[in-house]
Design an enzyme around this catalytic site. Structure first.
Site, PDB file in Angstrom:
ATOM      1  N   ASP A  11       0.844  -1.205   0.000  1.00  0.00           N
ATOM      2  CA  ASP A  11       0.000   0.000   0.000  1.00  0.00           C
ATOM      3  C   ASP A  11       0.878   1.254   0.000  1.00  0.00           C
ATOM      4  O   ASP A  11       0.396   2.367  -0.165  1.00  0.00           O
ATOM      5  CB  ASP A  11      -1.019  -0.010   1.157  1.00  0.00           C
ATOM      6  CG  ASP A  11      -0.381   0.003   2.526  1.00  0.00           C
ATOM      7  OD1 ASP A  11       0.861  -0.118   2.613  1.00  0.00           O
ATOM      8  OD2 ASP A  11      -1.117   0.117   3.520  1.00  0.00           O
ATOM      9  N   LYS A  30      -1.363  -9.490   2.647  1.00  0.00           N
ATOM     10  CA  LYS A  30      -0.676  -9.041   3.870  1.00  0.00           C
ATOM     11  C   LYS A  30      -1.612  -8.095   4.607  1.00  0.00           C
ATOM     12  O   LYS A  30      -2.262  -7.255   3.990  1.00  0.00           O
ATOM     13  CB  LYS A  30       0.630  -8.323   3.530  1.00  0.00           C
ATOM     14  CG  LYS A  30       1.324  -7.713   4.762  1.00  0.00           C
ATOM     15  CD  LYS A  30       2.713  -7.235   4.465  1.00  0.00           C
ATOM     16  CE  LYS A  30       2.804  -5.845   3.899  1.00  0.00           C
ATOM     17  NZ  LYS A  30       2.220  -4.784   4.764  1.00  0.00           N
ATOM     18  N   GLU A  48      -1.810  -5.599   8.295  1.00  0.00           N
ATOM     19  CA  GLU A  48      -1.062  -5.003   9.408  1.00  0.00           C
ATOM     20  C   GLU A  48      -1.752  -5.301  10.732  1.00  0.00           C
ATOM     21  O   GLU A  48      -2.985  -5.289  10.807  1.00  0.00           O
ATOM     22  CB  GLU A  48      -0.979  -3.475   9.236  1.00  0.00           C
ATOM     23  CG  GLU A  48      -0.096  -3.032   8.090  1.00  0.00           C
ATOM     24  CD  GLU A  48       0.017  -1.501   7.995  1.00  0.00           C
ATOM     25  OE1 GLU A  48      -0.388  -0.792   8.937  1.00  0.00           O
ATOM     26  OE2 GLU A  48       0.518  -1.031   6.961  1.00  0.00           O
ATOM     27  N   GLU A  67       8.562  -4.307  10.748  1.00  0.00           N
ATOM     28  CA  GLU A  67       8.927  -2.974  10.243  1.00  0.00           C
ATOM     29  C   GLU A  67       9.431  -2.079  11.366  1.00  0.00           C
ATOM     30  O   GLU A  67       8.750  -1.868  12.375  1.00  0.00           O
ATOM     31  CB  GLU A  67       7.727  -2.314   9.533  1.00  0.00           C
ATOM     32  CG  GLU A  67       8.081  -0.919   9.016  1.00  0.00           C
ATOM     33  CD  GLU A  67       7.114  -0.342   7.991  1.00  0.00           C
ATOM     34  OE1 GLU A  67       6.140  -1.021   7.620  1.00  0.00           O
ATOM     35  OE2 GLU A  67       7.354   0.801   7.563  1.00  0.00           O
TER      36      GLU A  67
HETATM   37  O1  KIV Z   1       3.434  -1.176   1.727  1.00  0.00           O
HETATM   38  C1  KIV Z   1       4.601  -1.534   1.871  1.00  0.00           C
HETATM   39  O2  KIV Z   1       5.491  -1.259   1.060  1.00  0.00           O
HETATM   40  C2  KIV Z   1       4.920  -2.320   3.055  1.00  0.00           C
HETATM   41  C3  KIV Z   1       6.360  -2.560   3.347  1.00  0.00           C
HETATM   42  C4  KIV Z   1       6.920  -1.374   4.022  1.00  0.00           C
HETATM   43  C5  KIV Z   1       6.575  -3.796   4.102  1.00  0.00           C
HETATM   44  O3  KIV Z   1       4.049  -2.703   3.775  1.00  0.00           O
END
Ligand code: KIV
Length: 263
Positions: free
Chosen positions: A43, A112, A114, A182
């Site tokens: 994102d 993915k 968070e 992160e």
């Molecule tokens: O969106 C992204 O690029 C990420 C990375 C920082 C892991 O979530």
């Protein structure tokens, strides 16, 4: 193509995993040809290439559009789609429907999400039980920017480090096959990496992670600034500005096109 088991095996064998973001077919093709093993349609596209000030504004449709492009450019690479803000936090059924769209419409291999709180862990469990492969993401969570107020390194206190270790264990238990760490102290990422069997993929989390992820515009030197955790391997800002400047100059001065470019 690699699959979820390949990454666990790589961790077991001590082989580092290379993940990088990509947002379009041109760069995903180059990434695939260069040996990137996992492409993240992050994102981060919101602020890296779409001109938004942070990741909050990115929509599901925009992310789906870019994930499909990445897959078209890299048909043989494992693709992870990053679910945007509020596309998985509202209701479980909406989260499952949105996650499935990446697998069914974009041909992504995984999503993915968070967070390491109880709600997120429960959602990971539900997703994986439905057959949706999930990458977790703890530490700095850019989607929490408006409540945290700033992008901040996580796990600096003993208490916060212990929270991160507990979250990592819960995410593994819930069925995630990999975990992004992160912006946290290297020592904390090391403890997490040694505490779980699924691979950790670090960004600003030091050398002990099982793999690394970088944002492509940072790697290429295309951003307006390079964060401390990134390494710039080229300066495309400069190269592109030179090329475009030369083009402008040659058109203005009637040096382009020449007879070679004409019919
Ligand atoms: O969106 C992204 O690029 C990420 C990375 C920082 C892991 O979530």
């Amino acid at each position: 193509m690699l699959n979820v088991n390949s990454f666990r095996k790589m961790k077991k064998n001590g082989e580092k995993i290379v993940m990088m973001t990509a947002y379009d077919a041109v760069t995903s093709t180059i990434a695939e040809q260069s040996g990137v093993e996992m492409l993240l349609v992050g994102d981060s596209m919101a602020n890296s290439i779409l001109g938004y000030k942070n990741t909050i504004a990115l929509s599901l449709d925009e992310s789906v559009f870019h994930t499909s492009a990445v897959r078209r450019g890299a048909p043989n690479t494992f693709v992870v789609a990053d679910m945007p803000f509020m596309t998985y936090q509202n209701t479980e059924s909406e989260a499952l429907k949105n996650a499935a769209r990446y697998l069914q419409v974009c041909d992504a291999n995984a999503v993915k999400i968070e967070g390491g709180d109880a709600n997120t862990v429960a959602l990971i469990s539900r997703m994986t039980s439905c057959g949706i492969p999930v990458v977790g993401h703890i530490g700095l969570q850019p989607q929490k920017l408006l409540t945290s107020g700033t992008y901040k390194v996580a796990g600096r206190t003993e208490e916060d480090a212990a929270r991160l270790v507990a979250e990592a264990k819960a995410i593994e238990e819930a069925g995630a096959f990999a975990l992004v760490l992160e912006c946290m102290p290297e020592a904390v990422a090391k403890i997490i990496t040694e505490s779980i069997d699924i691979p950790t993929i670090g960004i600003g989390a030091g050398i002990y992670c099982d793999g690394q992820v970088q944002v492509i515009t940072d790697v290429l030197g295309m951003g307006s600034f390079i964060p401390k955790h990134a390494k710039q391997y080229a300066n495309l800002n400069q190269i592109i500005a030179q090329a475009v400047g030369s083009y402008v100059d040659e058109v203005k001065n009637k040096k382009f096109p020449t007879i070679d470019n004409s019919f």
